[in-house]
Design a protein around this motif. Structure first.
Motif, short mmCIF file in Angstrom:
data_model
loop_
_atom_site.label_atom_id
_atom_site.label_comp_id
_atom_site.label_asym_id
_atom_site.label_seq_id
_atom_site.Cartn_x
_atom_site.Cartn_y
_atom_site.Cartn_z
N LEU A 37 2.77 61.17 -58.06
CA LEU A 37 1.63 60.60 -58.77
C LEU A 37 1.93 60.51 -60.27
N GLN A 40 4.11 57.67 -61.16
CA GLN A 40 3.41 56.38 -61.09
C GLN A 40 2.47 56.18 -62.27
N ARG A 41 1.74 57.23 -62.65
CA ARG A 41 0.68 57.09 -63.64
C ARG A 41 1.15 57.29 -65.08
N CYS A 42 2.24 57.99 -65.26
CA CYS A 42 2.65 58.33 -66.62
C CYS A 42 3.86 57.54 -67.08
N LYS A 44 3.53 54.01 -67.67
CA LYS A 44 3.02 52.71 -68.05
C LYS A 44 3.34 52.38 -69.50
N GLN A 70 -5.22 59.98 -70.43
CA GLN A 70 -6.12 59.42 -69.43
C GLN A 70 -7.20 58.57 -70.10
N SER A 75 -5.32 53.06 -69.26
CA SER A 75 -4.42 54.08 -68.70
C SER A 75 -4.36 53.98 -67.18
N GLY A 76 -5.45 53.57 -66.54
CA GLY A 76 -5.48 53.46 -65.08
C GLY A 76 -5.39 54.81 -64.38
N ILE A 77 -5.76 55.89 -65.07
CA ILE A 77 -5.67 57.24 -64.49
C ILE A 77 -7.08 57.78 -64.28
N GLU A 81 -6.91 62.29 -60.52
CA GLU A 81 -5.46 62.17 -60.67
C GLU A 81 -4.95 62.99 -61.84
#
Ligand code: HEC
Length: 138
Positions: A37, A40-42, A44, A70, A75-77, A81
């Protein structure tokens, strides 16, 4: 034409952008899921190298930074998550930094050497003279 230095290179960015597989495969399932995760999230706005090679180790600071990230626009987080990512970063920091201080210090020293070699101007401007601080976890 002389090449323009990239303006936003941080010390941490010149290090590895993923965990070694041998490390990852020893982590408990929940932490492996947290790592996936996290990647994927960090990734961008900077690569995962920035947090993975960071000197941050405490839950307090990870919570503060992940919450900041976030909240950034786009951020999309989600909050859920963010919570899982914080748990992963705290666990990973204990295993690689707090439990192995000598190896971690050597890792940070190598980052400083690499930045000095590859981006001497950024090194001079942002990091020179602060080496001892930069080699401690926080
Ligand atoms: C929306 C863009 C964005 C996303 C998504 C993002 N970051 Fe960042 N991050 C930044 C920017 C911009 C900086 C540099 C400025 C700063 O330090 O605030 C940064 C810097 C950092 C730093 C260095 C801070 C320091 O001063 O030492 C860390 C650590 C970090 N990010 C971790 C993360 C983690 C963990 C995630 C995933 C939860 C993440 N970031 C997701 C934009 C982002």
């Amino acid at each position: 034409m002389p090449q323009q230095p990239p303006r936003d290179v941080h010390l941490e960015d010149v290090g590895p952008d993923r965990l070694p597989y041998a490390q990852f495969s020893n982590y408990p399932d929940a932490m492996q899921a947290g790592y996936v995760l996290f990647t994927q999230r960090c990734s961008k706005c900077h690569t995962p190298a920035r947090p993975l090679n960071s000197r941050i180790a405490s839950r307090e600071l990870w919570s503060r930074y992940v919450t900041q990230m976030q909240r950034r626009a786009g951020s999309g987080i989600t909050l859920e998550e963010a919570r899982k990512i914080i748990d992963f970063l705290v666990y990973d920091s204990k295993v690689r930094k707090l439990d192995r201080p000598d190896e971690w210090r050597a890792h940070r020293e190598a980052l400083l050497e690499k930045l000095k070699r590859e981006h001497p101007d950024i090194y001079e401007l942002e990091y020179a003279g602060q080496e001892e601080t930069l080699l401690t976890v926080r």
